[in-house]
Scaffold this active site. Structure first.
Site, PDB file in Angstrom:
ATOM      1  N   TYR A 112      12.416   1.660  -2.511  1.00 39.61           N
ATOM      2  CA  TYR A 112      12.323   2.998  -1.926  1.00 39.61           C
ATOM      3  C   TYR A 112      13.613   3.801  -1.973  1.00 39.61           C
ATOM      4  O   TYR A 112      13.680   4.848  -2.589  1.00 39.61           O
ATOM      5  CB  TYR A 112      11.825   2.898  -0.473  1.00 39.61           C
ATOM      6  CG  TYR A 112      10.442   2.310  -0.429  1.00 39.61           C
ATOM      7  CD1 TYR A 112       9.350   3.046  -0.862  1.00 39.61           C
ATOM      8  CD2 TYR A 112      10.234   0.997  -0.035  1.00 39.61           C
ATOM      9  CE1 TYR A 112       8.086   2.493  -0.887  1.00 39.61           C
ATOM     10  CE2 TYR A 112       8.970   0.443  -0.064  1.00 39.61           C
ATOM     11  CZ  TYR A 112       7.890   1.196  -0.494  1.00 39.61           C
ATOM     12  OH  TYR A 112       6.654   0.652  -0.527  1.00 39.61           O
ATOM     13  N   PRO A 125       1.784   8.047  -0.174  1.00 35.63           N
ATOM     14  CA  PRO A 125       0.328   8.094  -0.272  1.00 35.63           C
ATOM     15  C   PRO A 125      -0.262   9.172   0.639  1.00 35.63           C
ATOM     16  O   PRO A 125       0.312   9.521   1.672  1.00 35.63           O
ATOM     17  CB  PRO A 125      -0.114   6.710   0.203  1.00 35.63           C
ATOM     18  CG  PRO A 125       1.146   5.892   0.237  1.00 35.63           C
ATOM     19  CD  PRO A 125       2.253   6.852   0.514  1.00 35.63           C
ATOM     20  N   HIS A 348       6.690   6.454   2.412  1.00 38.88           N
ATOM     21  CA  HIS A 348       6.347   5.049   2.313  1.00 38.88           C
ATOM     22  C   HIS A 348       7.423   4.056   2.755  1.00 38.88           C
ATOM     23  O   HIS A 348       7.143   2.887   2.993  1.00 38.88           O
ATOM     24  CB  HIS A 348       5.973   4.768   0.857  1.00 38.88           C
ATOM     25  CG  HIS A 348       4.949   3.712   0.714  1.00 38.88           C
ATOM     26  ND1 HIS A 348       4.899   2.602   1.527  1.00 38.88           N
ATOM     27  CD2 HIS A 348       3.924   3.580  -0.146  1.00 38.88           C
ATOM     28  CE1 HIS A 348       3.885   1.843   1.149  1.00 38.88           C
ATOM     29  NE2 HIS A 348       3.291   2.413   0.140  1.00 38.88           N
ATOM     30  N   SER A 559      -4.600  -0.819  -4.819  1.00 41.05           N
ATOM     31  CA  SER A 559      -4.526  -1.300  -3.450  1.00 41.05           C
ATOM     32  C   SER A 559      -5.852  -1.139  -2.738  1.00 41.05           C
ATOM     33  O   SER A 559      -6.513  -0.112  -2.872  1.00 41.05           O
ATOM     34  CB  SER A 559      -3.455  -0.531  -2.680  1.00 41.05           C
ATOM     35  OG  SER A 559      -3.261  -1.128  -1.429  1.00 41.05           O
TER      36      SER A 559
END
Length: 631
Positions: A112, A125, A348, A559
């Site tokens: 990240y 997301p 995220h 996912s």
């Protein structure tokens, strides 16, 4: 709950997925939460030989035989007694003894904070909530007021440490991520970002931020005695905000947060030189969460509505729509459109999908029962509008961010579908794992289009371990490859196809069990690589091998994010020629999203979405038409 967003990026051979990243500082709350966390096991370091063997097996269906032979030789060299592999393994084992979690800091940084692409599409997301119809803007305000009250209700469980502990396979899960999503924010840097969390401040934040027509407001959501405002009071405050932000010609300061991280880092340093700007930015960063009151988007046909809602959650539609009505660095933003399109986007770094979805499930349930009760009319302070002084240089940065955002918007190819023929119910009736069944269908869909198997990432939760985030379920297996190559072969009997399907589903289930117990290969390999870098040693050849680059080029980044709410999560692909696929299997239908990039000629989101629907239906037909043999 295995699904935890696969957000995987390849970066200098490191993956950038949607994993569970540990927050920058580990929350140490006294009491129940702390006692629970202390009781969790530490993430193990898998045995070296086991990882090397499993790595070769994972490469078998995705690299050619000569490459595989070359990699086999490199791995034999790597594992020699007293060799480099053994030294790095010992280093990792020492690290694991000393730390609460040997992986989580490394993961947060590499997946990240070091990742420099925009968080929009590439990392954050979006979640599309069930469609609502507002007959007027009061409807939008009422919905927003109830939603805010619902989040505050969830927050009260976090604050009092009464959040029920979650379990997976009978094992308690790490609850740390719940303590990271509120009152936190990502801060851009010119080389690396960081995350700040204000929960443990001497005076924790008591306000949220609301943004409408690109204008940000501070809304205090607690009374002086510490009780939360009622739904009615919040509604009154939102009305005030709405009425004092009717101008639509304001500079979209929030769009700066959508830019490439280095560019935004530079613009950020410039922006906060001004005292007013710095105070306004700090108020957004410190807020418990953000609510985005969006302008209506262009109308879409019913079958395209979900797709349009998906892109609105991911990027806001571009600079002329709602992309400036965000602060993309904020961990949690709730989006409430004037036209009834609602959802969430989250940054995220602090958390995976399941804790976010769990919060959403709570809020949706809360809103069903919450009625607006007239409250005694205590005069409430006018919500404070945040001021920004826009210099010519900041204006230039905004224009650049707008242009880059619009390029990203045009490049995103998205399809959000509801597969309505069956849901979890059918695979369960066949004694098959629904997640494994869907993943094998995805393998078949991809193979039918491209006539080859590709590296596939599915996110697996490591929350059985203290501060656990994610590891990778490699859905492309020797068994899935055998099945997809046989499925459409007319010379093969259905009984053979069913046996291969059953084997592929079981192999996926076995890999999943292995991953959630900390025995998968991807994070271990990453750890060995980072250990070599930390030791200032030469990078072992296995990490400079073509096979390693191929293995990390996830053409399918997937996912499962299950929810009680009939919602769906979306995210972008992690490679330029790849797909992002997310799904929520309900009892009798499956919500799923597929993303790709228009700039890649070889990918097409609608085509893969259709191929996935066909594969699911064909696998069901195959099982129904084939007499049950003893498998």
């Amino acid at each position: 709950m295995l699904g935890i967003l696969a957000r995987t990026m390849v970066k200098a051979g490191m993956m950038k997925p949607s994993g569970l990243v540990k927050p920058v500082s580990v929350t140490r709350l006294a009491g129940r939460y702390f006692a629970h966390q202390e009781g969790l096991p530490k993430l193990p370091v898998p045995p070296l030989q086991q990882t090397c063997e499993r790595y070769l097996a994972a490469l078998t269906p995705i690299v050619d035989p000569e490459e595989l032979d070359h990699t086999r030789q490199l791995l034999e060299e790597f594992q020699k007694p007293g060799g480099v592999g053994e030294r790095l393994q010992k280093g990792l084992e020492q690290r694991a003894k000393k730390m609460e979690n040997w992986l989580s800091d490394w993961w947060l940084q590499t997946a990240y904070l070091d990742y420099r692409m925009p968080v929009v599409i590439h990392s954050s997301p979006g979640v599309v909530l069930p469609r609502t119809e507002f007959s007027d803007r009061q409807g939008q305000m009422r919905y927003a007021a109830k939603l805010i009250a619902g989040v505050l209700d969830f927050k009260s469980m976090i604050d009092s440490e009464t959040l029920p502990v979650e379990y997976l396979g009978g094992k308690p899960l790490c609850m740390n991520q719940y303590y990271q999503v509120l009152s936190s924010c990502r801060i851009p840097g010119t080389k690396r970002d960081n995350v700040v969390n204000y929960t443990l401040d001497k005076r924790p934040p008591t306000h949220i931020t609301v943004v409408h027509n690109f204008q940000f407001f501070v809304l205090d959501v607690y009374n002086s005695d510490g009780t939360p405002l009622t739904v009615d009071q919040i509604y009154i405050q939102l009305e005030k905000i709405w009425n004092s932000s009717l101008q639509t010609n304001k500079e979209p300061i929030g769009i700066l947060t959508s830019n490439h991280r280095n560019s935004w880092g530079k613009a950020y340093n410039n922006l906060i030189k001004d005292k007013t700007n710095k105070e306004s930015v700090r108020a957004i960063q410190k807020s418990i969460f953000t609510v985005c009151l969006d302008a209506p988007m262009p109308r879409a046909s019913d079958d395209m509505y979900r797709t349009r809602a998906g892109v609105q959650m991911l990027h806001g539609g571009g600079s002329r729509w709602n992309s400036g009505n965000r602060w993309f660095d904020k961990t949690l933003q709730f989006i409430i459109g004037e036209d009834g399109t609602c959802g969430v986007i989250y940054e995220h770094a602090p958390a995976e999908g399941p804790p976010i979805v769990s919060l959403i499930d709570h809020v949706v349930e809360y809103m069903k029962s919450s009625e607006m009760v007239r409250t005694p009319m205590v005069p409430l302070r006018m919500p404070q509008k945040l001021r920004f002084n826009i210099t010519p240089e900041i204006k230039k940065d905004i224009e650049e961010a707008k242009q880059n955002m619009n390029i990203m918007v045009h490049d995103l190819d998205m399809k959000v579908n509801v597969f309505s023929h069956f849901g979890k119910d059918f695979p369960k009736s066949q004694k098959m794992s629904p997640d494994a069944f869907i993943q094998v269908a995805l393998q078949l869909a991809y193979y039918r289009i491209y006539k080859c198997c590709c590296p596939t990432y599915e996110s697996a939760s490591l929350r059985m371990f203290r501060l656990g985030r994610t590891d990778t379920i490699r859905s492309t297996s020797i068994d899935s490859a055998k099945f997809v190559k046989t499925m459409d072969d007319p010379a093969k009997h259905n009984t053979e196809k069913v046996a291969l399907l059953d084997k592929a589903v079981k192999a996926h289930r076995a890999y999943t069990d292995m991953a959630i117990r900390g025995q998968a290969i991807d994070r271990h390999l990453l750890g060995l690589k980072l250990q070599a870098i930390e030791d200032l040693a030469a990078l072992p050849e296995i990490f400079m091998d073509t096979s390693y680059a191929v293995a990390l080029h996830f053409n399918l980044s997937t996912s499962q994010v299950p929810a009680k709410t009939d919602c769906v999560m979306c995210f972008g692909p992690v490679v330029p020629d790849g797909y992002g696929v997310c799904y929520n299997p309900m009892d009798t239908h499956i919500n799923f999203s597929v993303s790709a990039f228009n700039s890649c000629q070889d990918t097409n989101a609608a085509r893969l979405a259709q191929a996935l629907e066909d594969a699911l239906s064909d696998m069901k037909t195959l099982l129904e038409q084939t007499p049950k043999a003893k498998l």
